[in-house]
Structures are given as C-alpha cells and as structure tokens.
Design a protein around this motif. Sequence first.
Motif, mmCIF file in Angstrom:
data_model
loop_
_atom_site.group_PDB
_atom_site.id
_atom_site.type_symbol
_atom_site.label_atom_id
_atom_site.label_comp_id
_atom_site.label_asym_id
_atom_site.label_seq_id
_atom_site.Cartn_x
_atom_site.Cartn_y
_atom_site.Cartn_z
ATOM 1 N N ARG A 46 -7.685 73.138 41.392
ATOM 2 C CA ARG A 46 -6.661 73.986 40.776
ATOM 3 C C ARG A 46 -5.822 73.170 39.781
ATOM 4 O O ARG A 46 -5.522 73.622 38.681
ATOM 5 C CB ARG A 46 -5.772 74.584 41.864
ATOM 6 N N LEU A 47 -5.485 71.941 40.162
ATOM 7 C CA LEU A 47 -4.733 71.069 39.260
ATOM 8 C C LEU A 47 -5.537 70.750 38.004
ATOM 9 O O LEU A 47 -4.988 70.689 36.900
ATOM 10 C CB LEU A 47 -4.328 69.778 39.976
ATOM 11 N N HIS A 48 -6.839 70.564 38.165
ATOM 12 C CA HIS A 48 -7.712 70.311 37.017
ATOM 13 C C HIS A 48 -7.656 71.481 36.043
ATOM 14 O O HIS A 48 -7.514 71.292 34.831
ATOM 15 C CB HIS A 48 -9.149 70.052 37.495
ATOM 16 N N LYS A 49 -7.757 72.694 36.583
ATOM 17 C CA LYS A 49 -7.675 73.884 35.729
ATOM 18 C C LYS A 49 -6.327 73.961 35.021
ATOM 19 O O LYS A 49 -6.256 74.300 33.839
ATOM 20 C CB LYS A 49 -7.908 75.156 36.556
ATOM 21 N N ASN A 50 -5.254 73.659 35.761
ATOM 22 C CA ASN A 50 -3.916 73.674 35.159
ATOM 23 C C ASN A 50 -3.778 72.624 34.059
ATOM 24 O O ASN A 50 -3.160 72.881 33.021
ATOM 25 C CB ASN A 50 -2.838 73.454 36.229
ATOM 26 N N LEU A 51 -4.336 71.448 34.301
ATOM 27 C CA LEU A 51 -4.288 70.386 33.286
ATOM 28 C C LEU A 51 -5.050 70.792 32.024
ATOM 29 O O LEU A 51 -4.583 70.566 30.905
ATOM 30 C CB LEU A 51 -4.839 69.075 33.850
ATOM 31 N N ALA A 65 -5.627 73.869 30.988
ATOM 32 C CA ALA A 65 -4.871 74.938 30.322
ATOM 33 C C ALA A 65 -3.668 74.360 29.577
ATOM 34 O O ALA A 65 -3.394 74.744 28.432
ATOM 35 C CB ALA A 65 -4.413 75.976 31.344
ATOM 36 N N ARG A 66 -2.954 73.442 30.215
ATOM 37 C CA ARG A 66 -1.782 72.836 29.560
ATOM 38 C C ARG A 66 -2.216 72.010 28.349
ATOM 39 O O ARG A 66 -1.531 72.006 27.325
ATOM 40 C CB ARG A 66 -1.011 71.974 30.567
#
Length: 154
Positions: free
Chosen positions: A9-14, A16-17
Amino acid sequence: MARQDALLRLHKNLIARRSELRKRLGLELEELAHVKHSSASGDAADAAFDASGEEIASTLAELESKELAQIERALRRLKSGTYGKCESCSITIPVARLNALPFSTLCVKCQRDLEADGGWGSGRGTADWGRLADGNPMEDREVNISDLEIDMTK
C-alpha cells in the motif's frame, strides 16, 4: 503478512505521490519560465509583488523537488529490499512511522539521536540549549555569548 500488505500500500502511495509531484513541478517550472520571459509592465510595486510571487513559487518547487528525490530514493530501497529498515541501526521501522512519513530511512530513536547531535553528520552541536531555556521563558535574563558558542574543534 500484514506488514507486506502495508508495504504494498505504501508503494502505491509513493508511486501516486511521485506522479503528482512530477506533474506539479512541471507546471510550476513552466510557470516560472513564463514569468521570467514575460515583459515587465507596471510600477515598482507590481515588480516587487511579481518578484515575491516568483520567490514563493521557486521555494515551493525546491521543497517539492526535495520530496520527490526522497520518494524516488524510497522506491529504489523498495526494489532493493531495504525499505523499512533503519539505515543506522538496521532495525525494522514500524509501519505507523512509514505511514506518517513514507520515505523515512531512520527509526524514531536514530532520527532523535541525529537531531540531538546537531543533525546530518555535523557532529558539532555541543551547545547546551536546555540550560538556556531553563526557568521562566518570559523572565528577562542576561545571556552570555559564551553560552551560545559551539566547540568547532570536534
């Protein structure tokens, strides 16, 4: 398995950011270039207002650029398998810290130690700031310049 899911999930957020920052930086840099090439019109107050706006936009672009670099470093660490490990002591960084600051490279303890030491490799921060802040902060008291000096020989 929960940590693995959190890291995904953090990978996806990174990702996207990173995309958002790249887009914003591109627009900001384009806007700064446009402002630089536009003809100067108006009086001195207009010029000062334009200059302050350029400075704010430039500072914002610089901060976003630094964040983008940190995000790209975190993504490289994800690929290499070192993401979520403290660079200083190698313990696992808690998911709660990574959720708060996804590009963290240090655990809370090592980050605190770094900041307490004067930060980022300086190793010179030996001033006793706590001694200066003791007592009533509203109280007028004399501060000796020797209290503020830092030993640069270390």
